[in-house]
Design a protein around this motif. Sequence first.
Motif, PDB file in Angstrom:
ATOM      1  N   ASP A 124       0.819  -1.203   0.000  1.00  0.00           N
ATOM      2  CA  ASP A 124       0.000   0.000   0.000  1.00  0.00           C
ATOM      3  C   ASP A 124       0.859   1.262   0.000  1.00  0.00           C
ATOM      4  O   ASP A 124       0.492   2.277  -0.588  1.00  0.00           O
ATOM      5  CB  ASP A 124      -0.911   0.024   1.229  1.00  0.00           C
ATOM      6  CG  ASP A 124      -1.982  -1.053   1.181  1.00  0.00           C
ATOM      7  OD1 ASP A 124      -2.119  -1.692   0.123  1.00  0.00           O
ATOM      8  OD2 ASP A 124      -2.666  -1.250   2.194  1.00  0.00           O
ATOM      9  N   HIS A 125       2.004   1.205   0.662  1.00  0.00           N
ATOM     10  CA  HIS A 125       2.879   2.361   0.736  1.00  0.00           C
ATOM     11  C   HIS A 125       3.429   2.729  -0.650  1.00  0.00           C
ATOM     12  O   HIS A 125       3.655   3.901  -0.936  1.00  0.00           O
ATOM     13  CB  HIS A 125       4.041   2.095   1.698  1.00  0.00           C
ATOM     14  CG  HIS A 125       3.631   2.057   3.144  1.00  0.00           C
ATOM     15  ND1 HIS A 125       2.971   0.983   3.686  1.00  0.00           N
ATOM     16  CD2 HIS A 125       3.789   2.958   4.147  1.00  0.00           C
ATOM     17  CE1 HIS A 125       2.733   1.222   4.964  1.00  0.00           C
ATOM     18  NE2 HIS A 125       3.215   2.404   5.270  1.00  0.00           N
ATOM     19  N   VAL A 126       3.652   1.732  -1.485  1.00  0.00           N
ATOM     20  CA  VAL A 126       4.139   1.996  -2.843  1.00  0.00           C
ATOM     21  C   VAL A 126       3.097   2.813  -3.608  1.00  0.00           C
ATOM     22  O   VAL A 126       3.419   3.804  -4.271  1.00  0.00           O
ATOM     23  CB  VAL A 126       4.432   0.684  -3.591  1.00  0.00           C
ATOM     24  CG1 VAL A 126       4.735   0.957  -5.055  1.00  0.00           C
ATOM     25  CG2 VAL A 126       5.595  -0.039  -2.935  1.00  0.00           C
ATOM     26  N   TYR A 127       1.870   2.413  -3.497  1.00  0.00           N
ATOM     27  CA  TYR A 127       0.787   3.120  -4.183  1.00  0.00           C
ATOM     28  C   TYR A 127       0.701   4.568  -3.717  1.00  0.00           C
ATOM     29  O   TYR A 127       0.594   5.493  -4.530  1.00  0.00           O
ATOM     30  CB  TYR A 127      -0.527   2.399  -3.916  1.00  0.00           C
ATOM     31  CG  TYR A 127      -1.717   3.055  -4.568  1.00  0.00           C
ATOM     32  CD1 TYR A 127      -1.947   2.911  -5.927  1.00  0.00           C
ATOM     33  CD2 TYR A 127      -2.608   3.807  -3.806  1.00  0.00           C
ATOM     34  CE1 TYR A 127      -3.038   3.505  -6.529  1.00  0.00           C
ATOM     35  CE2 TYR A 127      -3.703   4.407  -4.404  1.00  0.00           C
ATOM     36  CZ  TYR A 127      -3.914   4.256  -5.754  1.00  0.00           C
ATOM     37  OH  TYR A 127      -4.984   4.852  -6.356  1.00  0.00           O
ATOM     38  N   ASP A 128       0.778   4.765  -2.407  1.00  0.00           N
ATOM     39  CA  ASP A 128       0.702   6.122  -1.872  1.00  0.00           C
ATOM     40  C   ASP A 128       1.891   6.963  -2.333  1.00  0.00           C
ATOM     41  O   ASP A 128       1.748   8.162  -2.585  1.00  0.00           O
ATOM     42  CB  ASP A 128       0.647   6.084  -0.344  1.00  0.00           C
ATOM     43  CG  ASP A 128      -0.680   5.534   0.179  1.00  0.00           C
ATOM     44  OD1 ASP A 128      -1.677   5.602  -0.567  1.00  0.00           O
ATOM     45  OD2 ASP A 128      -0.703   5.024   1.308  1.00  0.00           O
ATOM     46  N   ALA A 129       3.058   6.345  -2.437  1.00  0.00           N
ATOM     47  CA  ALA A 129       4.241   7.075  -2.898  1.00  0.00           C
ATOM     48  C   ALA A 129       4.090   7.476  -4.365  1.00  0.00           C
ATOM     49  O   ALA A 129       4.480   8.575  -4.761  1.00  0.00           O
ATOM     50  CB  ALA A 129       5.494   6.229  -2.706  1.00  0.00           C
ATOM     51  N   LEU A 130       3.516   6.602  -5.183  1.00  0.00           N
ATOM     52  CA  LEU A 130       3.280   6.931  -6.585  1.00  0.00           C
ATOM     53  C   LEU A 130       2.292   8.093  -6.700  1.00  0.00           C
ATOM     54  O   LEU A 130       2.475   8.997  -7.512  1.00  0.00           O
ATOM     55  CB  LEU A 130       2.751   5.715  -7.346  1.00  0.00           C
ATOM     56  CG  LEU A 130       3.724   4.545  -7.519  1.00  0.00           C
ATOM     57  CD1 LEU A 130       3.012   3.361  -8.177  1.00  0.00           C
ATOM     58  CD2 LEU A 130       4.944   4.949  -8.328  1.00  0.00           C
ATOM     59  N   ARG A 131       1.254   8.063  -5.884  1.00  0.00           N
ATOM     60  CA  ARG A 131       0.285   9.160  -5.903  1.00  0.00           C
ATOM     61  C   ARG A 131       0.916  10.458  -5.421  1.00  0.00           C
ATOM     62  O   ARG A 131       0.514  11.550  -5.821  1.00  0.00           O
ATOM     63  CB  ARG A 131      -0.931   8.818  -5.027  1.00  0.00           C
ATOM     64  CG  ARG A 131      -1.744   7.640  -5.548  1.00  0.00           C
ATOM     65  CD  ARG A 131      -3.068   7.492  -4.811  1.00  0.00           C
ATOM     66  NE  ARG A 131      -4.053   8.440  -5.334  1.00  0.00           N
ATOM     67  CZ  ARG A 131      -4.644   9.368  -4.607  1.00  0.00           C
ATOM     68  NH1 ARG A 131      -4.327   9.518  -3.332  1.00  0.00           N
ATOM     69  NH2 ARG A 131      -5.543  10.175  -5.139  1.00  0.00           N
ATOM     70  N   ALA A 132       1.912  10.342  -4.553  1.00  0.00           N
ATOM     71  CA  ALA A 132       2.578  11.537  -4.021  1.00  0.00           C
ATOM     72  C   ALA A 132       3.560  12.146  -5.008  1.00  0.00           C
ATOM     73  O   ALA A 132       4.012  13.270  -4.809  1.00  0.00           O
ATOM     74  CB  ALA A 132       3.304  11.191  -2.718  1.00  0.00           C
ATOM     75  N   GLY A 133       3.913  11.396  -6.064  1.00  0.00           N
ATOM     76  CA  GLY A 133       4.791  11.968  -7.075  1.00  0.00           C
ATOM     77  C   GLY A 133       6.018  11.158  -7.425  1.00  0.00           C
ATOM     78  O   GLY A 133       6.852  11.621  -8.213  1.00  0.00           O
TER      79      GLY A 133
END
Length: 254
Positions: A124-133
């Motif tokens: 899940d953290h990977v997804y959030d990092a991608l959304r963050a930029g």
Amino acid sequence: MRDDGDTVNGVGNQGGPGAPGDVGDVGDVGDGRGAAIRVVIADDERLVRMGLRVVIDAEPDLTVVGEAADGAEVVPLVRELRPDVVLMDVRMPGINGIRATEQLVGGMAEPPRILVVTTFEHDDHVYDALRAGAAGFLLKRARAEEMVQAVRLVARGDSLLFPTAVRELALRHGADRRREAAVERGPIGRLTDREGQVLRLMATGLNNGEIAARLVVSQETVKTHVGSVLAKLGARDRTQAVIAAYESGFVLPG
């Protein structure tokens, strides 16, 4: 908005087509000439940092200029050293890699390209990092040659996009957003028909040349459409645009 140009579609050997771990046939992305690509490594495990440094510093066109053990260290370090690429672990104590990515992308006029290095592609953290930029992600078990190719790719402005993995992450996390967007898709509703076609092809991992061939138009025309898509969606790069497409339901499974 940034137009990443060609997206690199990973063809993995660790979980089927599109799985992270093999960046595929990327061609000649580094020849050792010119200024070295400057890299900062952020990981709370010292042995991981040492391993990454050995791999990167072995390349004539890459150099590690700094290391950080958590997000609180990496943000001021990046602002001081101005690297081209940050290899960012998302699971760090204190300020994690997601928050650090947000601070760098949102707080710098010219932020570095951020490549998430992770153990699990469906984290899940990977997804959030991608959304963050973040510009993409790579597994820690990736081979040395895959790692250095990925650094070169994101440094030159490409997104390291693995369509299958990104799709599964976006679909899992975007269910509520897709329900909310059933009536109104927001910015995606402002895309022209051609821009919508381009976005759907981007989501499959096709690069500009492949999209041009599919639509029978010039690469310059595709580049213009990609730039327009990013601008209308408020996306920093192709990865964020593809995530928006899946979350909104504009691009559906299969």
